[in-house]
Design a protein around this motif. Structure first.
Motif, PDB file in Angstrom:
ATOM      1  N   ARG A 113       0.824  -1.197   0.000  1.00 54.88           N
ATOM      2  CA  ARG A 113       0.000   0.000   0.000  1.00 54.88           C
ATOM      3  C   ARG A 113       0.865   1.257   0.000  1.00 54.88           C
TER       4      ARG A 113
ATOM      5  N   PHE B 106      -8.007   5.876 -12.640  1.00 60.38           N
ATOM      6  CA  PHE B 106      -6.770   6.359 -13.223  1.00 60.38           C
ATOM      7  C   PHE B 106      -7.113   7.063 -14.534  1.00 60.38           C
TER       8      PHE B 106
ATOM      9  N   CYS C 224      -4.983  10.447 -10.652  1.00 59.02           N
ATOM     10  CA  CYS C 224      -6.064   9.787  -9.930  1.00 59.02           C
ATOM     11  C   CYS C 224      -7.228  10.743  -9.722  1.00 59.02           C
TER      12      CYS C 224
ATOM     13  N   ASN D 225      -0.276  13.169 -10.800  1.00 63.56           N
ATOM     14  CA  ASN D 225       0.858  12.288 -10.579  1.00 63.56           C
ATOM     15  C   ASN D 225       2.144  13.041 -10.901  1.00 63.56           C
TER      16      ASN D 225
ATOM     17  N   ASP E 286      -0.522  -1.515 -11.362  1.00 63.33           N
ATOM     18  CA  ASP E 286      -0.901  -1.169 -10.001  1.00 63.33           C
ATOM     19  C   ASP E 286      -2.420  -1.065  -9.897  1.00 63.33           C
TER      20      ASP E 286
ATOM     21  N   LEU F 274      -5.897   0.763  -7.961  1.00 59.96           N
ATOM     22  CA  LEU F 274      -6.578   1.802  -7.194  1.00 59.96           C
ATOM     23  C   LEU F 274      -7.968   1.273  -6.857  1.00 59.96           C
TER      24      LEU F 274
ATOM     25  N   LEU G 181      -4.380   2.827  -2.714  1.00 59.97           N
ATOM     26  CA  LEU G 181      -3.483   2.774  -3.864  1.00 59.97           C
ATOM     27  C   LEU G 181      -2.426   1.729  -3.555  1.00 59.97           C
TER      28      LEU G 181
ATOM     29  N   ARG H  77       0.821  -0.577  -4.905  1.00 61.22           N
ATOM     30  CA  ARG H  77       1.904  -0.790  -5.862  1.00 61.22           C
ATOM     31  C   ARG H  77       2.135  -2.281  -6.067  1.00 61.22           C
TER      32      ARG H  77
END
Length: 549
Positions: A32, A46, A57, A67, A423, A425, A447, A449
């Motif tokens: 996370r 996204f 986002c 971003n 990734d 979301l 979010l 990774r």
């Protein structure tokens, strides 16, 4: 050795080779990123709002976080204070920046400024405000291949409490300047106000587009609520559509009896609410999402339908399931596979609140895996992951996610940190949770990774198409294996969308043998590239050369 013994030996050997041993997966697949803790929202997406190749986002429909090379900065979107039920993104005026369609009491087009801000268009031609209809989802597509985005808007019941009649879902043809023409009736999509009829206007809780039959034209999938038939609108290429859901099996499963078990009937009788079996048109699914992808690598698009269903419904309701496209030889019908993904329930009286679903290659091994987000019921609805094995079977990897996400709402996929791994979301909500659950439930957006691809040592190939590209199809070949992606402008319930880069897992390959791009223009332009280096990010304009970054 007898013939029967030899046959048994061959069978056992075949079973042994069908599921070859694979290296153990990492203990956790995601970590996370704490940037959105304290930021609440069920709706997430996204979207690369500044066209820099890094997805930004959008949370809770109106909050925009840009971003900044993997970190996020909230900016003023211009959408604050406006009631919005859902939002969908697409470049409607061709200036290179994503614009937004917002659905709700103030349905509108908002022009993006390339920095995360939006300004409302004064005239759009959508005609939704005046009709006071009830949009619930939308997708951008280019159905006439003119290089301009069109808009399909899915709509719900006229009055949920009073009957089954629904507003017509509408198709709007884009003019290229941010204005639209309502072509619903001209395209044959208007339907009739006769609940129960095949041609009736059905409550559509989600929608998607895809070239289902490989003819270069974008077709429209409609996710219908109320256990009514789904629709698959085949694009005829002349501006009209024909519903082929029944002949392809997208409308519902083969059990149209609508029966309830004796146990359920007796239970409802004791509660003073006698239950009768459903008619065939009410024995299908509560469909929310249509996750479209080439799951088996045969070059045509399959679909996973995400459904809400319950233990008591029995044959009167469809379960979430994978629909495998049989291709040209099978008339592009779908083979429904209800047991392809194993689903176990902790209690006998269970719910499945599958509202969102999507495909990603979690470990970059070249095979697509499935994420399903379930919510809206108190019996621990979760975000779930099924990983696809080399033989096409699926393993439940939910416990390996690295987190447990209760009441999972909208999901969106993208590579926010540009490391070649997909990734995640995800939003959440308190819908139908008990008071005790609400007190314990963190509403912060997640979010996550992807750490799995790197841990497995697998590489990637990432292609970003520039200019009009919604509906484009990208296919790659590595050592005879094929993978396919389509660029989508919306994929399900409440504006579900993913970042539009075409991402492929390549396992240990260092070179992609062949890349084929079919553009969504009227001439069906195709570009091919041979022996392309893997583990790089590429951009492509129509007619140009691949540019590595």
């Amino acid at each position: 050795m007898s013939r029967s013994a030899a046959g048994l030996l061959l069978f056992l050997c075949g079973c042994a080779t069908a599921r070859p041993p694979e290296p153990p997966p990492p203990d956790t697949l995601f970590e996370r990123v704490p940037v959105f803790k304290g930021v609440h929202g069920a709706r997430v997406a996204f979207a690369d709002l500044d066209a820099d190749g890094r997805p930004d986002c959008v949370i809770d429909r109106t909050r925009v976080f840009m971003n900044r090379r993997g970190a996020f900065e909230e900016v003023k979107s211009g959408l604050a204070g406006v009631r919005i039920d859902f939002v969908q993104f697409g470049d409607v005026d061709g200036d290179g920046w994503l614009d937004a369609f917002t659905g709700g009491p103030e349905n509108a087009i908002w022009f993006g400024d390339g920095g995360g801000g939006f300004s409302r268009a004064k005239e759009t031609g959508l005609g939704v405000d005046e009709k006071k209809e009830a949009p619930i989802s939308a997708c951008f597509l280019d159905y006439d291949r003119d290089g301009v985005l069109d808009l399909f808007v899915a709509q719900q019941y006229v009055d949920y409490a009073k009957g089954l009649e629904a507003f017509p879902s509408r198709l709007f043809r884009g003019r290229g300047d941010g204005t639209f023409e309502d072509v619903t009736e001209k395209a044959g999509l208007l339907g009739v106000a006769e609940p129960g009829a095949r041609a009736s206007r059905k409550p559509a809780y989600g929608c998607a587009h895809a070239d289902w039959n490989n003819d270069g034209l974008q077709d429209i999938l409609v996710c219908t609520y109320g256990r009514q038939w789904n629709r698959l609108w085949r694009n005829n290429g002349d501006g009209t559509f024909t519903d082929v859901a029944e002949e392809t099996t997208l409308d519902g499963d083969g059990d149209r009896t609508g029966t309830y078990t004796d146990e359920v009937k007796e239970l409802m009788k004791q509660r003073g609410n006698p239950l009768t079996d459903e008619k065939p048109f009410r024995a299908n699914g509560n469909t929310f999402d249509a996750a479209v992808a080439d799951v088996d690598g045969d070059g045509d698009l399959d679909v996973f339908l995400a459904e809400i269903t319950h233990w008591w419904a029995g044959p009167s309701s469809d379960r979430s399931m994978l629909l495998v496209n049989l291709g040209a030889s099978g008339g592009f019908r779908f083979r429904r596979e209800p047991d392809r993904l194993e689903r176990r329930h902790a209690v006998d009286r269970w719910n499945q609140g599958d509202l969102h679903a999507g495909w990603l290659d979690v470990d970059n091994d070249g095979r697509l895996d499935l994420v399903v987000a379930s919510s809206d019921y108190p019996d621990r609805q979760l975000l779930r992951l099924w990983r696809q094995r080399a033989d096409g079977s699926f393993d439940d990897w939910t416990a390996r996610l690295g987190f447990e996400w209760v009441n999972a709402s909208q999901i969106s996929f993208g590579d926010f940190d540009r490391d070649g791994a997909t990734d995640l979301l995800v939003g959440t909500n308190n819908m139908r949770l008990t008071p005790a659950q609400v007190r314990e439930h963190d509403l912060s957006v997640g979010l996550f990774r992807n750490t799995c691809a790197a841990a497995c040592g697998n590489g990637f190939f990432n292609l970003r198409l520039l200019g009009p590209s919604v509906g484009a199809r990208v296919t790659i070949w590595i050592e005879g294996r094929r993978q396919t992606r389509e660029v989508h402008g919306g994929l399900g319930h409440a504006g579900h969308r993913d970042d539009t880069d075409c991402r492929f897992g390549v396992a240990k390959a260092r070179v992609v043998d062949r890349v084929e791009v079919r553009w969504p223009d009227a001439s069906g332009t195709v570009q091919t590239f041979e022996r392309v280096e893997a583990n790089r990010f590429y951009e492509l304009e129509k007619g140009g050369a691949l540019r590595g970054k």
